[in-house]
Design a protein around this motif. Structure first.
Motif, PDB file in Angstrom:
ATOM      1  N   CYS A   2      -6.808  91.700 -17.660  1.00 40.78           N
ATOM      2  CA  CYS A   2      -7.709  92.751 -17.955  1.00 40.78           C
ATOM      3  C   CYS A   2      -6.983  93.843 -18.881  1.00 40.78           C
ATOM      4  O   CYS A   2      -6.135  94.404 -18.546  1.00 40.78           O
ATOM      5  N   GLU A 112     -13.964  91.595 -22.340  1.00 35.61           N
ATOM      6  CA  GLU A 112     -13.272  90.257 -22.354  1.00 35.61           C
ATOM      7  C   GLU A 112     -13.632  89.550 -23.851  1.00 35.61           C
ATOM      8  O   GLU A 112     -14.849  89.835 -24.226  1.00 35.61           O
ATOM      9  N   THR A 167      -4.881  90.681 -10.884  1.00 33.91           N
ATOM     10  CA  THR A 167      -5.750  89.533 -11.350  1.00 33.91           C
ATOM     11  C   THR A 167      -5.609  88.200 -10.404  1.00 33.91           C
ATOM     12  O   THR A 167      -4.656  88.042  -9.858  1.00 33.91           O
ATOM     13  N   HIS A 186     -12.991  83.671 -19.838  1.00 40.10           N
ATOM     14  CA  HIS A 186     -11.380  83.779 -19.853  1.00 40.10           C
ATOM     15  C   HIS A 186     -10.986  83.042 -18.547  1.00 40.10           C
ATOM     16  O   HIS A 186     -11.665  82.860 -17.469  1.00 40.10           O
TER      17      HIS A 186
END
Length: 254
Positions: A2, A112, A167, A186
């Protein structure tokens, strides 16, 4: 990962959403809205601390890029804006914070980029990932206080508050619905918190880090299933660009 997101709420709105009070550093100030938050920016976080033996939930502002207490140079935080959940209890950079300095990072949504084709020169389409109904999301984070040895004790500016976003692996690209879309977008996902997960993650009495990490990972896909992905314009790729126009949907390039 991120690495870019939107946080455009005023202090009062964030306090209401988080059921939190303003930390001392924000008293008399308002948050600066941004539709293009990047690492090394100052960002709002929500944390809980014990005051007279009771947990008090507060909104603070932190440098995005975690600087551990033992760091000799705060520039180490440039590469610590994300913390991998798989190793967060082991890595020296994060293992102390995950035990006793957990926070939530509020977002309206994050960006993203999806690469088309192979190679570094392949075109990329930015997407804005956000809750379907437009609500505020809270993502698992860590925070640290770092003391600048060059500032005399008691002088202003002697302490830096910093943060990192936790994450995890994205859903299987073969999953149905938005989870499959996230997997194809992603391979990493910032870990979103359910309302119950938020309370457990922030609780300063919770000292068993590994079960807490596993809990938020187990709930993450259920939270993410209510998101949507909107293709947006290339202007978001320049950190100098800001404003609500960045999240306006466009026709995808591919």
């Amino acid at each position: 990962m991120c690495g870019r997101y939107v946080m455009a709420r005023a202090s009062g709105d964030l306090m209401a959403e988080a059921d939190a009070l303003l930390g001392e550093q924000l008293e008399g100030r308002d948050l600066h809205p941004s539709w293009n938050v990047a690492p090394t920016s100052d960002v709002p976080i929500v944390l809980e601390r014990l005051v007279d033996g009771e947990a008090r939930r507060e909104v603070h502002v932190a440098h995005w890029g975690l600087v551990p207490r033992w760091a000799e140079d705060p520039r180490i935080g440039v590469r610590a804006f994300n913390a991998r959940s798989e190793t967060v209890t082991e890595k020296p950079m994060f293992r102390s914070a995950v035990v006793s300095r957990r926070c939530a990072v509020p977002m309206d949504g994050y960006y993203e980029w999806k690469r088309q084709g192979a190679g570094r020169s392949a075109a990329k389409q930015p997407y804005f990932v956000h809750p379907e109904g437009g609500g505020l999301s809270f993502f698992a984070g860590l925070y640290e206080w770092w003391r600048d040895p060059e500032v005399a004790a008691g002088e202003p500016g002697g302490w830096m508050l910093s943060t990192s976003i936790v994450t995890m692996p994205s859903p299987d690209p073969g999953s149905g619905g938005v989870l499959g879309d996230l997997g194809r977008l992603h391979d990493r996902l910032p870990v979103p918190l359910s309302r119950e997960g938020l309370a457990g993650w922030l609780d300063p009495a919770g000292r068993e880090a590994s079960p807490l990490v596993e809990r938020i990972r187990a709930e993450a896909y259920d939270v993410a299933a209510s998101w949507r992905l909107d293709p947006v314009g290339a202007a978001v790729g320049n950190v100098r660009n800001d404003g609500p126009g960045l999240i306006e949907p466009v026709s995808a390039l591919f």
